[in-house]
Design an enzyme around this catalytic site. Structure first.
Site, PDB file in Angstrom:
ATOM      1  N   HIS A  93       0.855  -1.189   0.000  1.00  0.00           N
ATOM      2  CA  HIS A  93       0.000   0.000   0.000  1.00  0.00           C
ATOM      3  C   HIS A  93       0.890   1.237   0.000  1.00  0.00           C
ATOM      4  O   HIS A  93       2.004   1.199   0.538  1.00  0.00           O
ATOM      5  CB  HIS A  93      -0.916  -0.008   1.224  1.00  0.00           C
ATOM      6  N   GLU A 141      -3.771   2.835  -7.294  1.00  0.00           N
ATOM      7  CA  GLU A 141      -4.227   3.964  -6.478  1.00  0.00           C
ATOM      8  C   GLU A 141      -3.256   5.128  -6.611  1.00  0.00           C
ATOM      9  O   GLU A 141      -2.190   5.106  -5.985  1.00  0.00           O
ATOM     10  CB  GLU A 141      -4.241   3.581  -4.987  1.00  0.00           C
TER      11      GLU A 141
HETATM   12  O1  G3P Z   1      -6.575   1.433   0.459  1.00  0.00           O
HETATM   13  C1  G3P Z   1      -7.504   2.329  -0.035  1.00  0.00           C
HETATM   14  C2  G3P Z   1      -7.051   3.705   0.049  1.00  0.00           C
HETATM   15  O2  G3P Z   1      -5.720   3.959  -0.074  1.00  0.00           O
HETATM   16  C3  G3P Z   1      -7.915   4.698  -0.602  1.00  0.00           C
HETATM   17  O3  G3P Z   1      -8.224   5.557   0.405  1.00  0.00           O
HETATM   18  O4  G3P Z   1      -9.659   7.013   1.669  1.00  0.00           O
HETATM   19  O5  G3P Z   1      -9.227   7.476  -0.745  1.00  0.00           O
HETATM   20  O6  G3P Z   1     -10.660   5.538  -0.078  1.00  0.00           O
HETATM   21  P1  G3P Z   1      -9.517   6.443   0.300  1.00  0.00           P
END
Ligand code: G3P
Length: 225
Positions: A93, A141
């Site tokens: 992550h 992400e």
């Molecule tokens: O692991 C999911 C994360 O990094 C995304 O965070 O708060 O934008 O949904 P968020």
């Protein structure tokens, strides 16, 4: 694991720590049972065994180290998360990066233990590199969108589509999730349209005042009618 998959990462948020973490997992389980949608949770490591023993939905570890059981104080082994009742683990992550060579070891050892791996990535290129290691899933992400409420599927659709394209070329068996800024059903629908099999999200659910309402909204476009 069924698809589409909604994977809720509890991160280190106090809202989802200890008993509150169990409550959130129970809400996710309730919605999953009522709707038939696969909702998985990644609780804090200190709550992993407790939560996994109390719910029937898939439970993931947020992180593991690349070491085998043994003399490794403070490390988290794949064997330990399996013993705790997890079906798999997230790795790499953006808030807990792991070296590529370590991800390789983790993915291979997880496979031999029957654990599902979700390797997080930040760009299409890194996604392709991680897909080459053969995890079950990669989760793209863009770090700058994490926690913003600005969904990757809308703000950077090209990052998602090029990740999907590259993974198809590198290793078509690997499934692609996307995450960052996902908060509502529309964002999930957009993610699926871009070729992903689901989403990884955190704040949109964990920080919501009404968890059940937040999860129901998220899955509203994919509920089988
Ligand atoms: O692991 C999911 C994360 O990094 C995304 O965070 O708060 O934008 O949904 P968020």
């Amino acid at each position: 694991i069924g698809y589409p998959l909604i994977l809720i990462n509890f991160k280190a948020y106090s809202e989802a720590s200890g008993k509150r973490g169990l409550q959130l997992a129970k809400v996710a389980e309730k919605v999953s049972k009522e709707t038939g949608i696969t909702i998985a949770v990644a609780p804090q490591l200190t709550d992993l065994a407790f939560i996994a023993s109390q719910v029937e939905i898939p439970v993931f570890s947020q992180h593991v180290d690349d070491v085998p059981p043994g003399s490794y104080t403070g490390h988290v082994t794949l064997e330990a998360v399996k013993d705790a009742g997890a079906v798999g683990t997230m790795v790499n992550h953006s808030e807990r990066r792991v070296r590529a060579d370590q991800v390789d070891v983790i993915v291979k050892r997880a496979r031999s233990l029957g654990l599902t791996t979700v390797v997080c990535t930040n760009t299409p290129e890194v996604t392709a590199a991680m897909a080459a290691l053969g995890p079950d899933m990669v989760a793209i992400e863009p770090p700058e969108l994490i926690g913003t409420g600005i969904p990757v599927s809308k703000a950077k659709p090209e990052v998602v589509t090029s990740s999907v394209e590259l993974v198809k070329k590198v290793n078509p068996n690997v499934k692609v999730l996307c995450g960052a800024g996902i908060t509502v059903g529309e964002d999930v629908a957009a993610a699926l349209r871009l070729g992903t099999v689901g989403v990884l999200l955190a704040s949109g659910v964990v920080k919501a005042k009404d968890w059940e309402k937040a999860i129901l909204d998220l899955i509203s476009p994919i509920i089988k009618k």
